[in-house]
Design an enzyme around this catalytic site. Structure first.
Site, short mmCIF file in Angstrom:
data_model
loop_
_atom_site.label_atom_id
_atom_site.label_comp_id
_atom_site.label_asym_id
_atom_site.label_seq_id
_atom_site.Cartn_x
_atom_site.Cartn_y
_atom_site.Cartn_z
N GLU A 115 10.61 2.34 -0.36
CA GLU A 115 9.52 2.96 -1.45
C GLU A 115 9.39 1.90 -2.43
OE1 GLU A 115 6.97 5.50 -3.06
OE2 GLU A 115 7.58 5.14 -1.07
N GLU B 222 1.65 -2.15 -3.17
CA GLU B 222 0.40 -1.51 -3.41
C GLU B 222 -0.33 -1.70 -4.56
OE1 GLU B 222 0.95 3.15 -1.64
OE2 GLU B 222 2.21 2.51 -3.18
N ARG C 63 -9.41 8.29 -6.03
CA ARG C 63 -9.15 8.27 -4.52
C ARG C 63 -9.31 6.89 -3.86
NH1 ARG C 63 -9.85 13.45 -2.22
NH2 ARG C 63 -10.69 12.60 -0.13
N TRP D 270 -15.40 4.42 0.77
CA TRP D 270 -14.44 3.38 1.05
C TRP D 270 -14.76 2.76 2.47
CZ3 TRP D 270 -10.42 3.00 4.79
CH2 TRP D 270 -9.20 2.33 4.48
N CYS E 72 -15.12 8.23 0.90
CA CYS E 72 -14.12 8.65 0.36
C CYS E 72 -14.46 10.16 -0.45
CB CYS E 72 -13.49 7.73 -0.63
SG CYS E 72 -11.78 8.28 -1.13
#
Length: 608
Positions: A481, A488, A27, A74, A2
């Site tokens: 959303e 998330e 990130r 990542w 990443c």
């Protein structure tokens, strides 16, 4: 992927690398490492888990140098582990690399190299690069890297050290972002400006096919195919304070609270309160195309795709131009129907989302005018699109996008207004829209004042495992959303649906433990949403409703009510999304989650 940071200069490299890695923590990553040439060899230290784990190991090793590389990984190929962490080297340790991206033909390359006696120690595709460079090395470091990259298929942001030439590093880009930081007797390479902004504000953004040989006092910038390249040094526009928490416990909370300003900045200098219009400077050269456009295709992923759905509603309702919204990851592999008067708009906060970038390129190949809508100045989408608009939201550090979403919607509204005025919308109507938009930041501030009350609601759903988000028309994408934000950062499974679609499947999930979040602001479908709420009540679901301030009816239907200021229905997503962001944030924090670095996610997705 990443994160990549590299330095060559006169200073001790270790603190520069470690600080750069910390700046890129946002990130998303699962391991990290550094490589530093010292006493004729390259010392590699790497650890799984957080950078603090790496720091402890670095402190135990007596290593000093003025050149080195660092990386946060990542995982793509190979599980997260100390062994699979970057940097990687060939068996003798002569060449050490850090790599973002995916080497698609790594297996065939690895097989051939094994036949030649190379032994591999990791499960990664990246290790192949170090061995391939080693195999091709005949005393010329740069030539070995060039030859290796001609045999590679896939994407890379690559930086390499060589034991024989310890005063230089070589970097190359193909599909994964890299930027060179230009200093005084020192130079940098990074995948993210955040890693170098405290050291230099001068940057060279590399394009696909670029390669650079960097020493402390020179940057040799060229192309892999030997074609001439023009080196352009650009000034970094943001400062170090903008990428610090500023007293907030998390970047996400800071960025939620920045939205009155970020929305205001996204319209600053663009609204005309005399003509009732919006002027988007990056589109001035395409006025004829905008006059003749017959269809828009909006390309995006995740949150940007949700913003695109709102953009579809706005452009079709206000300007009466057909709009298709496509997942960029699907569009790039289709054979889409693109007419001569089609405009493709690519939406990406980072401007580096690989799927969106490739979809934009595909649209251009099919003959569309390609416009970019992104937040990061100098990003690949910004450079490769024919025109476009910057969000001006400021750096967004939290992996879960908040202020970028509202800035995207703000810019899309201004685009819709401009298109509507071109197609005969009266000045008086345009002025109403301008006035409504300029009032949005203050209304967002009023909602943010309810954060403590929203936290009290959040406390009741910390232990839930599923949730539904429902709304209609322009607020259906906000339901998507809201559900995405909860997934998330809190790891609670959540889905968004048009409210009327609930009875076509999701209603089977509703019981006394299921929270159902409704966006039910006043409008043409308000009574329809009330009927859907009744259906949930009949099945003992828990109802949380976002409504307008003057709504005194909903308290008789919902278990929890969050009131927001009234605004024009076309602008309502800019307000309805705020309490959903806060709900997701508070639930995640109460569950002990790291909201800035949710597991398995990365801020800028530069691989497929």
């Amino acid at each position: 992927m990443c994160g990549i940071i590299g330095y060559v200069g006169l200073k001790s490299v270790t603190p520069i690398l470690m600080a750069g890695l910390k700046r890129m923590e946002y990130r998303g990553y699962d391991s990290s490492g550094v490589a530093i040439p010292q006493d004729g060899k390259i010392v590699v230290i790497k650890e799984s888990g957080k950078i603090d784990n790496l720091s402890k190991q670095v402190d135990k090793v007596d290593v000093f140098g003025t050149i080195g590389l660092g990386h946060t990984r990542w995982a793509t190929h190979g599980e997260p582990s100390q062994l699979n962490a970057h940097p990687h080297s060939d068996t003798p340790g002569k060449f050490v690399i850090v790599h973002n991206g995916i080497i698609e033909n790594y297996y065939s390359l690895k097989t051939e190299l094994q036949k030649k006696g190379h032994n591999f120690t990791t499960q990664t595709d990246s290790e192949v690069l170090a061995h391939l460079i080693s195999e091709l090395y005949e005393g010329d470091f740069e030539q070995a890297v060039r030859l290796a990259l001609t045999q590679v298929r896939g994407t890379y942001g690559l930086a390499v050290l060589c034991q024989d030439e310890p005063d230089k590093l070589i970097a190359a880009r193909m599909g994964s972002p890299l930027v060179v930081g230009v200093g005084d007797n020192e130079n940098f390479i990074a995948s993210d400006l955040a890693a170098i902004v405290e050291h230099t504000r001068n940057a060279i953004f590399l394009d696909d096919g670029d390669i650079v040989v960097i020493t402390k006092d020179n940057i040799d910038h060229s192309r892999l195919d030997q074609k001439e390249v023009t080196t352009k040094i650009e000034r970094i526009s943001f400062n170090i304070e903008q990428i610090e928490k500023g007293g907030y416990p998390y970047f996400m909370l800071k960025e939620i609270h920045q939205q009155p300003n970020s929305i205001r900045d996204s319209m600053r200098g663009r609204l005309n309160d005399v003509e009732g219009n919006a002027r988007l400077g990056g589109l001035i050269d395409f006025e004829k195309d905008l006059d003749n456009v017959k269809r828009f295709v909006i390309l995006g992923c995740g949150t940007s795709w949700h913003a695109g759905l709102i953009g579809k509603y706005l452009i079709e309702e206000m300007a009466r131009i057909p709009v298709d919204v496509e997942y960029a990851s699907e569009f790039r592999y289709r054979n889409p129907v693109i007419g001569p008067d089609t405009i493709a708009i690519s939406i990406s906060q980072s401007g580096e989302t690989l799927d969106t970038l490739e979809a934009m390129r595909a649209a251009r190949q099919h003959g569309a005018l390609t416009l970019g809508l992104c937040n990061v100045v100098g990003s690949t989408i910004a450079r490769e699109s024919m025109g476009g608009v910057y969000l001006h939201a400021g750096p967004e550090i939290g992996v879960a996008s908040t202020k970028a979403f509202t800035s995207q919607v703000t810019v899309l509204f201004q685009l819709a207004l401009s298109l509507a005025r071109r197609r005969g919308l009266p000045v008086a109507e345009g002025l109403k829209y301008v006035k409504e938009l300029t009032q949005i930041p203050e209304k967002v501030s009023r909602i943010l004042e309810k954060s403590d009350m929203i936290k009290e609601i959040a406390e009741k759903f910390v232990d839930r495992t599923n949730a539904l988000y429902l709304s209609r028309l322009i607020n259906f994408p906000v339901a998507l959303e809201g559900a995405l934000k909860l997934k998330e950062i809190s790891y609670i499974h959540a889905e968004g649906y048009p409210a009327a679609e609930m009875k076509h499947g999701p209603i089977a999930l509703i019981d006394e433990r299921m929270p159902v979040f409704f966006i039910a602001v006043n409008g043409a479908t308000y009574e329809k949403v009330l009927s859907n709420i009744e259906e949930v009540r009949a099945r003992k679901g828990i109802i949380i409703a976002v409504v307008n301030e003057e709504d005194n009816m909903m308290q008789d239907f919902a278990h929890h009510v969050i009131k927001i200021p009234r605004c024009h229905s076309f602008l309502s997503p800019l307000l309805t999304v705020i309490p959903l962001q806060l709900l997701a944030y508070h639930i995640a924090v109460l569950r002990g989650c790291n909201v800035d670095q949710p597991r398995n996610l990365a801020k800028s997705v530069t691989v497929e």
